[in-house]
Design an enzyme around this catalytic site. Structure first.
Site, PDB file in Angstrom:
ATOM      1  N   HIS A  17     -54.889  20.123  20.789  1.00  0.00           N
ATOM      2  CA  HIS A  17     -54.631  18.692  20.948  1.00  0.00           C
ATOM      3  C   HIS A  17     -53.141  18.386  20.906  1.00  0.00           C
ATOM      4  CE1 HIS A  17     -58.794  16.959  20.530  1.00  0.00           C
ATOM      5  NE2 HIS A  17     -58.982  18.240  20.239  1.00  0.00           N
ATOM      6  N   ASP A 110     -54.462  10.179  20.032  1.00  0.00           N
ATOM      7  CA  ASP A 110     -55.534  11.078  20.447  1.00  0.00           C
ATOM      8  C   ASP A 110     -56.859  10.310  20.409  1.00  0.00           C
ATOM      9  OD1 ASP A 110     -57.511  13.204  20.475  1.00  0.00           O
ATOM     10  OD2 ASP A 110     -55.909  14.581  19.899  1.00  0.00           O
TER      11      ASP A 110
END
Length: 460
Positions: A17, A110
């Site tokens: 990520h 995110d």
């Protein structure tokens, strides 16, 4: 708005990520945006390599000494605690930065952390959600969020607008977990996505035209801004940008020297990312398949997995080299590499497409089965290794896959298709490309410029 817009970039604390979000941060910084990259206290301690040019700050996930439970139900406690403590400490960070003369104009967060949007609304700043998975996978989860996919999956084939027909083996693995906690976590990405000021996705329009056009009608603020990989492997706009700049593992550079004296397209590269954990039986079968294939091979086996290798398996032989980690982008771009055996994580998937390397898919969990489906049947740049009744890829099956990709006419077609996607990916991020235009539109909005938003990205 200050003359230089300031964005916090908040990534979920995982290698897969933080890499693409850091890469996107570099592009924004190149466009004149001030960036503060944010991760958790504990994850910062794990990193062996840190970005040199971007400011770094931390927040707490409530477990500053680490969360080590693997039980799914206890992981749900982590998610809940992260939401509670993360919201509080992110707000404190926004206030701290403002007090130091660096007020925050936007938080790019995110999608795994949807509670971030509530914090941005509280402080009256822009909230831009960053989708780290592709639009095909996002569409599957969104349909489940809307109640259009029900558990258990009873139909043998799942139909979703603009997507190819999906079998059970093509669906994200969490649809089949006994405990729905992880599926609920993934689907929660879309609990408030329509309320975000921007929806940014790490894919490129040409790769997923139909689903992107369709989702843009539902999410008018959706923009494709990928592939978020180091610039020197694409348009080369950012000089010396040859890696992501952050890593929790240390690469063994010996592998590059080893590749240098191998013939062109002769090496099979095998890596299953930072999280996949295969058992000893599967590891043994991979080892047998590699040895029996007769091809040169470079195999990444993380230090935590090395004990599963067969006792008589040589880590450095005439044909093969085993390392604990390597600079994957450099390896894939080396002319000696002719095939990539991959778990099909989205970052590895994009890297293979952008560099033009055909693949053998061995998905492990999460979105990887769906990505494997795309490799084989949509993009046609690879094949999926078959599994037996125990869900094991046997050595003989892997050997046959390697031989097909490396030494057959079909393998040549895969290579040609992979090179076509490489060209399209490079154009997307290059001057005037679809992703480049979308990034410029986003940046201009941060600086207060009014830009007309296209109804469909098909006009780009």
């Amino acid at each position: 708005m200050a003359s230089r817009a300031h964005c916090i970039v908040l990534a979920y604390p995982s290698q897969g990520h933080i890499n693409p979000m850091l890469q996107f941060s570099k592009l924004l910084e190149h466009e004149g945006v001030r960036i503060t990259l944010v991760t958790t206290f504990y994850y910062l301690k794990k990193l062996k390599k840190l970005p040199s040019s971007i400011a770094l700050e931390t927040i707490s996930d409530g477990y500053d000494d680490g969360f080590h439970e693997t039980d799914v139900e206890k992981q749900k406690l982590y998610f809940d605690r992260f939401r509670e403590v993360g919201s509080q400490t992110l707000g404190e960070l926004i206030e701290k930065l403002a007090s130091k003369g660096h007020p925050v104009d936007c938080v790019i967060y995110d999608s795994f952390l949807p509670w971030t949007l509530d914090v941005t609304k509280k402080y009256g700043i822009v909230g831009a959600v960053y989708l780290t998975q592709n639009m095909t996978v996002n569409s599957i989860y969104y349909h489940f969020h809307l109640g259009k996919i029900q558990l258990p999956l009873t139909d043998l084939q799942i139909s979703i607008p603009t997507l190819p027909p999906l079998q059970h083996e093509d669906m994200p693995s969490f649809f089949f977990d006994k405990d729905p906690a992880l599926l609920e976590f993934l689907v929660a990405q879309f609990s408030n996505v329509e309320k975000a000021d921007w929806i940014l996705c790490n894919t490129f329009y040409e790769l997923e035209k139909e689903v992107t056009d369709w989702k843009t009608k539902i999410w008018p603020k959706l923009r494709t801004i990928g592939p978020s990989i180091p610039s020197m492997f694409l348009d080369k706009r950012l000089k010396d940008d040859v890696d992501y700049g952050v890593s929790q593992f240390t690469s063994e550079e010996e592998c590059m020297t080893w590749l240098d004296d191998k013939p062109k397209d002769s090496v099979v590269y095998i890596s299953f990312g930072s999280l996949a954990v295969f058992d000893e039986e599967q590891t043994k079968e991979i080892a047998c398949g590699l040895e029996d294939s007769g091809s040169y091979f470079l195999w990444v086996v993380r230090a935590s997995e090395e004990a599963k290798l067969p006792k008589d398996f040589g880590k450095k032989t005439e044909k093969g080299l085993v390392v604990t980690w390597c600079p994957q982008m450099k390896v894939l771009a080396h002319e000696a590499v002719g095939c990539f055996v991959t778990h099909c994580g989205w970052n590895s998937t994009l890297e293979a497409l952008c560099i033009g390397v055909p693949t053998i898919a061995m998905p492990y969990w999460s979105d990887q089965s769906t990505n494997a489906k795309c490799f084989a049947d949509v993009w046609k740049t690879g094949i999926r290794a078959p599994v037996d009744e125990k869900k094991i890829v046997r050595g003989e099956a892997l050997k046959l896959c390697i031989n097909e990709v490396m030494d057959s006419e079909r393998g040549k077609e895969m290579k040609n298709n992979a090179m076509k996607w490489k060209i399209l990916a490079t154009k997307a991020v290059g001057e005037g490309g679809s992703s480049h235009k979308n990034i410029k539109e986003f940046v201009n909005s941060l600086f207060g410029l009014q830009v007309t938003c296209p109804e469909s990205q098909n006009t780009l």
